[in-house]
Design an enzyme around this catalytic site. Structure first.
Site, PDB file in Angstrom:
ATOM      1  CG  ASP A  40      53.873  36.809  52.360  1.00  0.00           C
ATOM      2  OD1 ASP A  40      53.344  36.816  53.539  1.00  0.00           O
ATOM      3  OD2 ASP A  40      53.592  36.985  51.507  1.00  0.00           O
TER       4      ASP A  40
ATOM      5  CB  VAL B   1      53.454  46.043  55.036  1.00  0.00           C
ATOM      6  CG1 VAL B   1      54.238  44.830  54.175  1.00  0.00           C
ATOM      7  CG2 VAL B   1      51.944  45.526  54.955  1.00  0.00           C
TER       8      VAL B   1
ATOM      9  CG  ASN C 292      51.289  41.462  45.752  1.00  0.00           C
ATOM     10  OD1 ASN C 292      50.452  41.646  44.809  1.00  0.00           O
ATOM     11  ND2 ASN C 292      51.796  40.356  46.398  1.00  0.00           N
TER      12      ASN C 292
ATOM     13  CE1 TYR D 288      41.649  44.519  48.356  1.00  0.00           C
ATOM     14  CE2 TYR D 288      40.751  45.015  46.333  1.00  0.00           C
ATOM     15  CZ  TYR D 288      41.812  44.465  46.955  1.00  0.00           C
ATOM     16  OH  TYR D 288      42.583  43.718  46.241  1.00  0.00           O
TER      17      TYR D 288
ATOM     18  CE  LYS E 128      44.550  46.695  46.989  1.00  0.00           C
ATOM     19  NZ  LYS E 128      45.831  46.408  47.002  1.00  0.00           N
TER      20      LYS E 128
ATOM     21  CB  THR F 214      44.971  34.250  43.822  1.00  0.00           C
ATOM     22  OG1 THR F 214      43.892  34.831  44.397  1.00  0.00           O
ATOM     23  CG2 THR F 214      45.600  35.008  42.817  1.00  0.00           C
TER      24      THR F 214
END
Length: 252
Positions: free
Chosen positions: A38, A66, A92, A158, A162, A193
């Site tokens: 992370d 990433v 993820n 987004y 995806k 979350t």
């Protein structure tokens, strides 16, 4: 609890919180060595400590960006050096779309979402596949979204990223299945979350009642269970799937 991934090595990006953290716990409970990768060093290291203390797991935190291929390569190589291999990867890491409509979206928003949510998955898959091809085995799960399966108002950038993740998943799945590597995606709907709560605020609870036929949000643990299953030998004949875990939202 059945240790269906006992003595395996699992690498998770975005593992410091939310779905990533829940998945790290699910793997650790089942006897896997877990690498939490992370950009959030404080919370990522805390997850690794928690897994070691609560489950006696072999757990390691690695800082990763990433969007940087060198950082991603270091993540995978460190995992292999530390634990002797890489069996499972859960790509993820992601960021939300900061715009509320395609009309008011900006180049900066596009660049950020695409660089993390799509290009980041590409970088991770390339590095993971290099090792898995040498080992002639492995399983990769990419975190897509319900927004990767259907159009969601106000979620255009987004959703585009995806949809791209699902395209990468399917192409890799058919290219590498014969080499002993299974590639699949999980497509969560609305999940409870911190990121979701920050995005929707007071609108979250009423929104969740209308989001799907179950009339509620998913818990991060429910997504984690799907990821672990897709990685495990229990899903040995599952290849190239974009699995909705959305309470029936895409079935309507």
């Amino acid at each position: 609890m059945s240790k269906i991934v006992d003595k395996k090595v699992a690498l998770l990006t975005g593992g410091a919180s939310g779905i990533g953290r829940a998945t790290a716990i699910a793997f650790a409970k089942r006897g896997a060595a877990v690498v939490i990768a992370d950009a959030d060093a404080k919370n990522g290291e805390a997850v690794a400590v928690d897994l070691r203390e609560r489950f006696g797991a072999h757990a390691l935190f690695i800082h990763v960006n990433v969007t940087d291929p060198a950082s991603v390569q270091n993540m995978v190589q460190t995992t292999v050096n530390q634990f002797g291999g890489l069996d499972y990867a859960f790509n993820n890491a992601g960021v939300p779309d900061g715009s509320t409509s395609l009309r008011v979206s900006t180049q900066g928003n596009w660049d950020r979402v695409m660089s993390v949510n799509l290009e980041g998955v590409w970088h991770c898959m390339k590095a993971e596949l290099d090792h898995m091809l040498a080992a002639e085995k492995g399983a990769i799960v990419n975190n897509a979204s319900r927004s990767g399966l259907v159009g969601v108002p106000g979620d255009a950038i987004y959703g585009a990223a995806k949809h791209g993740v699902i395209g990468l998943t399917k192409a890799a799945a058919v290219e590498f299945a014969s080499k002993g590597i299974r590639v699949n995606a999980v497509c969560p709907g609305l999940v409870d979350t911190a990121l979701t709560r920050a995005k929707f605020g007071d609108d979250l609870i009423p929104r969740s009642r209308l989001a799907n036929p179950l009339g509620r949000m998913a818990q991060a643990e429910e997504i984690a269970e799907a990821v672990v299953w897709l990685c495990s030998d229990a899903a040995s004949f599952v290849v190239g799937v974009a699995l909705p875990v959305d309470g029936g939202a895409t079935a309507r």
